[in-house]
Scaffold this motif. Structure first.
Motif, short mmCIF file in Angstrom:
data_model
loop_
_atom_site.label_atom_id
_atom_site.label_comp_id
_atom_site.label_asym_id
_atom_site.label_seq_id
_atom_site.Cartn_x
_atom_site.Cartn_y
_atom_site.Cartn_z
N GLY A 128 -7.81 -2.58 10.32
CA GLY A 128 -6.52 -3.18 10.03
C GLY A 128 -6.25 -4.43 10.84
O GLY A 128 -5.63 -5.37 10.36
N GLY A 131 -9.63 -7.20 10.17
CA GLY A 131 -9.61 -7.67 8.78
C GLY A 131 -10.94 -8.28 8.38
O GLY A 131 -11.97 -8.05 9.01
N ASP A 135 -13.31 -5.23 7.99
CA ASP A 135 -12.43 -4.33 7.26
C ASP A 135 -13.10 -3.88 5.97
O ASP A 135 -13.16 -2.68 5.66
N GLU A 136 -13.65 -4.85 5.23
CA GLU A 136 -14.34 -4.54 3.97
C GLU A 136 -15.43 -3.50 4.20
O GLU A 136 -15.50 -2.48 3.53
N ARG A 185 -5.30 2.51 8.91
CA ARG A 185 -5.46 1.12 8.48
C ARG A 185 -4.23 0.67 7.68
O ARG A 185 -3.67 -0.39 7.92
N ILE A 189 -1.62 -2.32 8.82
CA ILE A 189 -1.36 -3.51 8.01
C ILE A 189 0.13 -3.64 7.73
O ILE A 189 0.69 -4.73 7.75
#
Lengths: 305, 429, 432
Positions: A128, A131, A135-136, A185, A189
């Motif tokens: 989070g 990014g 993150d992906e 996460r 965010i």
């Protein structure tokens, strides 16, 4: 908020008293819900059972987590003197198994929940906060984990690791963290966009402090609720794994006891499975009741109103 | 104009460049629009597009505009929350009473060394619109207001507590509020806590992002009075962002009007309100009548909606909605496309737009009847007359329509009065 | 029983609705919150009435009470009535048995003084059956909400949402549009009629494929779309056919509010409750939307209850204004009278708090203190602890709303000193 009279005697408030009052208010909210209270009572009773196990059922084997075997008293029905809940095929005292099984279950849930919550918070926070491709990548791993049903995944891992109680704990740790990472996460965010995070940045506080003071405390509430619910669910999954034989036989664990006693049900010896099964049910029920109560109490729409 | 009486009674002219606290130069902030599986950047939303202005010590600059005009993005750039795409923000970190001198490259906030940047951070604080969301719900007032002091190592322990009480008293709260959570206060009181937090580091500039928009009028009046008192006491500068013109008129020394990422007009508040030069400012003023105005004078309204900031109109960005637009205000191919969008039957038949420039293109239609219908429409009263005047050539051949617009005038902010500038070719006439 | 036919405030215009002693309490941890505590006002037929006040004064709750939109629990209607007299209209198919004819003229006389020619008796909106309330909602009383983004269903197109309203309340008109069902065969007429009333059964699915029925249904759909397009066009939407096929998220805030207005006006309601309809919009759009509502209201002679905190818009658009404070009415009167010469100290404070041109910086007149807590409020005037003119009786007796002139009523002892010995009486009993 009423108008405060400036002439009123200064209130004897300290940071400590206010913080404890917040907890008192929160617990009052929780305790106002009868089903939550029922859950709490069951949990306290089960914890007391775990704590006082040596006095409730004194062990006569070197390893108290092994079921005692008394070949002279096999398949005794409940009510037999010395064996209140009867005995198993191997002459193990069902009452002893029920009592010491609460320790095994407690150990299982505490270890698994604390390990998975820590992993989940760490991975969820990294995803989070950092990014981008990190993150992906992390979220794709989480997706892979989530695409397999928890129970089947845990079963596969436990089967690979080999049958033992500690391997069950390990396999549950490997499986259960994903959920927390996901929740964390999403929360991060959400929270990192809050104006109070911007305000802290403008003040000039460090990123680490902002995470520690602003983001983390406001993001973990759903984790706490989920963890409470999982305290119960994990015992259920653990018992399932034990039941199908992925634990060592002969240990005082509810799932193992249910598994080993089930053969007798057809011949009328219901007690060896039923009492440990009842304990699993009570344990899972109690934590679910408390988890639901906690969710209602921590609901931001009702909190502080 | 802009004359201030100093404490010793002497009159100082603020036009002095040395008094400039903050300078924004040609600031741009574009947000990428991503699309598709690979998240390719397909365009940019030009939230702020080439904005320049100054804020002097002790003055209040009002920034007005409707949602989507970029005023909040701009406030983020000024307070260092957002990194601009281009341009620069300069801040005078030499402190009050420092030697005069214009701001230079060394004052750019993105090129400051650590120590200077820390000074900038201390001197620029912010108050947000949402009084609930801007306070951490899990912290006590003493922690919220005392946090800046702790972070910068200014006070701790009992000293910190006393300093917090002092700050709370300055905003009309008191010792009895130290150990409360934000949710135990009313909206106005929460906004006071936010202001106390912003004051803690004794800043020179406070960015006020719609500080009273969420409050009731009677509470708003209290907060505005408080802000004015604090400014007088501490010689603070405010960047006051709002959509409420009556508030800006009451608060600001100078006012800046923004439309679609650009400054359309700026000037001393009184001049801007009494003799607005840009048609957009005029519309804004007319849309929000004062309580003293004659209620029978109809409210002036604005046609159309704000164009897509990813493809802002060229020339003057307001020309698509402007009631007094001329033929040289920036009419372009996109205006024809926008016009077509309102006519579904014709828009559906539009196959392609082959652009040579913003001003010249060939529009292809699936049948020649449609092309002719569009040709007819463009020459008729259904499009603004000034747009028709701006068209140099308009040819239809089979299914293709060739259009070329005349070159628009350059439209930049220009002086229309002392310190009063407007970006309109009609301004000052 | 006080009835709606004796208008107290404005003898020239009969009332379409009257709020009498409305009390709404909300349950809270500390006890019941008296959010609305004895509110009285009339809405005259065909007028635009402003309802103003600050956050938490009970204005929204009052508006919602008209349509039974107050969640119970936590709320409780603790007393009062909302009398409503429907207007006369040709199509009475949506009326329920609770729509009783006027007791004097039995619904026959169009110049009847009792019912103002409407032919209906009054209904108490707080006491009607759910079925009656459904017949009233949209058809008789419509509502426009603050946030059009939340009030529209995100997964339905604008056309679908508006079709719902027409099929719910105007099916007879739709059937009339396609020339009635008289010339169709029995089966076909049944199927088309059911389609128009949204009651199509399984058999109708088969019937709808039979060519003559299919033709009628196609005409029904076309008539429906025409009606929707006309409704949208009336709110000055430039390309209604395209908006019909759009989803709410594809439209701008101003556009969505226009759709909401079209939806509210769809069945030509007798009364519209507009709850802060422009608060979420930009200033230039706000002015436009208010102008639109005003224009449509004047054209159709609909009554509008316009709930707002924006005093300058209320002054511009409304005929009369009700000022609420802490769950009670402080002042009622013509917009010109109230804004030019406010008689309640609260109204005065509110007007003075708005920054105006020519005012010196930093000296806005603000009302000291905050709104009182509405859990077990003390007796007396709710504004007493913030009022600069507070008198001893203000904290003991609640001043009732008394007419000052035919156009202005105020609940303040400054305007009408209390009768001697009034302190011993229960304030509510003073009302007639």
């Amino acid at each position: 908020m009423s108008v405060t009279d400036p002439n009123a005697a200064p209130m004897r408030e300290t940071a400590f008293s206010v913080r404890t009052r917040r907890w008192r208010e929160l617990s009052a909210t929780i305790l106002s819900n009868p089903t939550t209270v029922i859950g709490l009572v069951i949990i306290v009773a089960l914890l007391a059972m775990a704590v006082f196990a040596p006095w409730l059922a004194s062990p006569n084997t070197p390893d108290p987590y092994q079921m005692p075997r008394d070949w002279g008293a096999v398949r005794m029905p409940p009510g037999t003197p010395g064996h209140v809940l009867g005995t198993t095929n191997q002459g193990g005292d069902v009452f002893y198994g029920v009592v010491w099984g609460s320790r095994t279950s407690l150990q299982l849930s505490i270890v698994v929940v604390s390990v998975t919550v820590c992993i989940g918070i760490a991975i969820g926070s990294i995803a989070g906060l950092v990014g981008g491709w990190v993150d992906e990548a992390l979220m794709r791993i989480v997706d892979v984990f989530l695409s397999i049903p928890e129970l089947i995944f845990a079963l596969a891992v436990a089967a690979i690791l080999g049958p033992s109680f500690s391997n069950i704990i390990l396999s549950l740790c490997i499986v259960f963290w994903v959920k927390y990472a996901r929740i964390m996460r999403a929360q991060i965010i959400l929270v990192r966009q809050a104006d109070y995070v911007k305000a802290a940045t403008v003040i000039g506080d460090s990123k680490f402090n902002i995470f520690r003071r602003d983001i983390l405390p406001n993001a973990v509430t759903p984790i706490a609720v989920q963890a409470t619910l999982d305290m119960g669910n994990i015992v259920l999954v653990g018992a399932t794994l034990s039941f199908i034989g992925l634990s060592e036989s002969g240990i005082a664990e509810w799932g193992v006891l249910v598994s080993e006693g089930q053969a007798g049900i057809a011949s009328g010896r219901w007690w060896a499975s039923t009492f440990p099964g009842l304990m699993i049910f009570l344990w899972a029920l109690a934590f679910n009741l408390v988890g639901d109560g906690l969710r209602d109490a921590l609901d931001p729409r009702t909190e502080g109103r | 104009m802009n004359v201030k009486v100093d404490t010793d009674g002497t009159v100082a002219h603020q036009d002095d460049a040395g008094d400039v606290l903050l300078s924004v130069r040609n600031l741009r902030k574009y947000f990428p629009i991503k699309d598709g599986v690979l998240q390719n950047v397909v365009g940019h939303v030009k939230a702020v597009d080439g904005v320049s202005f100054d804020i002097r010590r002790g003055e209040t600059v009002g920034l007005v505009g409707e949602s989507g005009c970029g005023k909040s993005t701009l406030s983020g750039c000024v307070s260092g929350l957002t990194d601009p795409t281009g341009g620069s923000v300069h801040f005078n970190t030499r402190g009050r009473g420092s030697a005069h001198g214009p701001l230079d490259e060394g004052d750019r906030i993105d090129r400051m060394d650590r120590a200077t940047f820390a000074k900038y951070r201390r001197n620029v604080q912010m108050v947000f619109q949402d009084n609930f969301a801007s306070l951490n719900p899990r912290q006590l007032v003493v922690d919220i207001v005392g946090r800046p002091l702790r972070v910068h190592g200014i006070a701790s322990g009992t000293a910190l507590q006393e300093k917090v009480v002092e700050l709370l008293e300055q905003v009309g709260l008191g010792r009895q509020h130290l150990y409360r959570y934000p949710h135990q206060f009313s909206g106005g009181q929460r906004q006071r806590i936010s202001i106390a937090r912003a004051l803690a580091l004794d800043p020179e500039l406070i960015v006020l992002d719609e500080p009273t928009s969420a409050l009731d009028v009677s509470v708003q009046a209290q907060i505005l009075n408080l802000l004015n008192d604090l400014q007088a006491e501490r010689h603070l500068a405010y960047l006051f962002i709002t959509h409420d013109l009556s508030v800006v008129r009451h608060m600001a020394d100078r006012t800046i009007t923004m439309y679609l990422g650009k400054v359309v007009e700026e000037g001393p508040t009184q001049d801007l309100f009494e003799t607005p030069e840009h048609p957009y400012t005029k519309v804004l003023l007319a849309a929000k009548p004062d309580l003293d105005d004659d209620p029978d004078v109809p409210i002036q309204t604005l046609a159309g909606s704000i164009p897509d900031p990813a493809r802002p109109p060229s020339g003057c960005r307001f020309h698509t909605r402007c009631p007094v637009a001329t033929s040289t205000c920036g009419w372009e191919i996109d205006d024809i496309v926008r016009e077509l969008e309102t006519r579904e039957d014709l828009f559906d038949k539009l196959v392609g737009v082959d652009r040579k420039s913003d001003l010249e293109a060939t529009l292809t239609f699936s049948d020649s009847a449609a092309a002719h219908a569009v040709w007819e429409a463009i020459r008729s009263d259904s499009v603004p007359e000034t747009m028709r005047d701006a068209i140099e050539t308009l040819d239809v051949r089979d299914g293709a329509l060739m259009v070329r617009f005349a070159k628009p005038s350059a439209i930049e902010l220009r002086e229309v009065g002392t310190g009063h500038r407007a970006a309109c070719i009609l301004a000052g006439e | 029983m006080t009835s709606i036919e004796t208008p107290t405030e404005n003898p020239t215009r009969p009332a379409i609705a009257r709020v009498q002693g409305l009390k709404v309490h909300f349950a809270s941890k500390k006890g019941p919150v008296h959010a609305v505590d004895g509110v009285d006002f009339d809405i005259a037929d065909g007028e635009m009435l402003g309802l103003v006040g600050e956050t938490g004064c009970g204005k929204s709750v009052t508006g919602r009470a008209f349509l039974g939109l107050i969640p119970q629990p936590p709320a409780r209607i603790a007393g009062g009535r909302i009398l409503f007299r429907p207007r006369r209209r040709e199509d009475t198919s949506e009326d329920t048995p609770e729509f009783r004819p006027c007791p004097t003229c039995k619904g026959a006389d169009i110049v009847c003084a009792t019912c103002n020619g409407s032919g209906y008796d009054t209904l108490d909106l707080l006491a009607v059956k759910p079925r009656t309330m459904r017949a009233i909602r949209g058809r008789r009383i419509a509502m426009i909400f603050q946030d059009p983004g939340k009030a529209l269903n995100p997964i339905l197109t604008i056309g679908d949402q508006l079709a719902e309203v027409f099929l719910q309340h105007a099916s007879a008109d739709l059937l009339a549009d396609i020339g009635g069902t008289g010339d169709m065969g029995g089966l076909a007429a049944g199927a088309v009629g059911r389609a128009a009333r949204q009651e199509s059964g399984r058999l109708d699915g088969i019937l709808s494929r039979v060519p003559p029925v299919r033709g009628h249904l196609r005409r029904l759909r076309a008539a429906l779309e025409d009606r929707i397009a006309a409704a949208l066009a009336e709110t000055q939407i430039s390309n209604p056919r395209r908006v019909i096929r759009s989803y709410p998220h594809e439209l701008s805030g101003g556009m969505r509010q226009r759709v909401m207005i079209a939806q509210a006006l769809a069945c030509d309601p007798d009364l519209i409750i507009a709850d802060e309809p422009t608060t979420a919009l930009d200033v230039t759009i706000q002015a436009k939307i208010m102008e639109l509502i005003k224009m449509l209201q004047e054209k159709r002679k609909t009554s509008v209850l316009y709930i707002s905190h924006d005093l300058s818009l209320v002054r511009r658009t409304c005929d009369r204004v009700v000022v609420m404070y802490a769950g009670r009415v402080a002042e009622v009167g013509g917009v010109r009278e109230v804004f030019a010469a406010p008689r309640h100290p609260y109204t005065r404070g509110l007007l003075d708090a708005i920054p105006r041109s020519g005012e010196t910086r930093g000296v806005l007149a603000s009302i000291p203190g905050t709104v009182p807590e509405l859990v077990s409020p003390p007796p007396g005037c709710r504004f007493a602890d913030r009022c600069v003119h507070v008198m001893p009786e203000c904290t003991r007796v609640n001043p009732t709303l008394q007419p000052l002139t035919p156009d202005q009523s105020v609940s303040c002892f400054l305007a009408h000193p209390p009768a001697p010995g009034a302190a011993h009486k229960e304030p509510e009993l003073q009302e007639t």
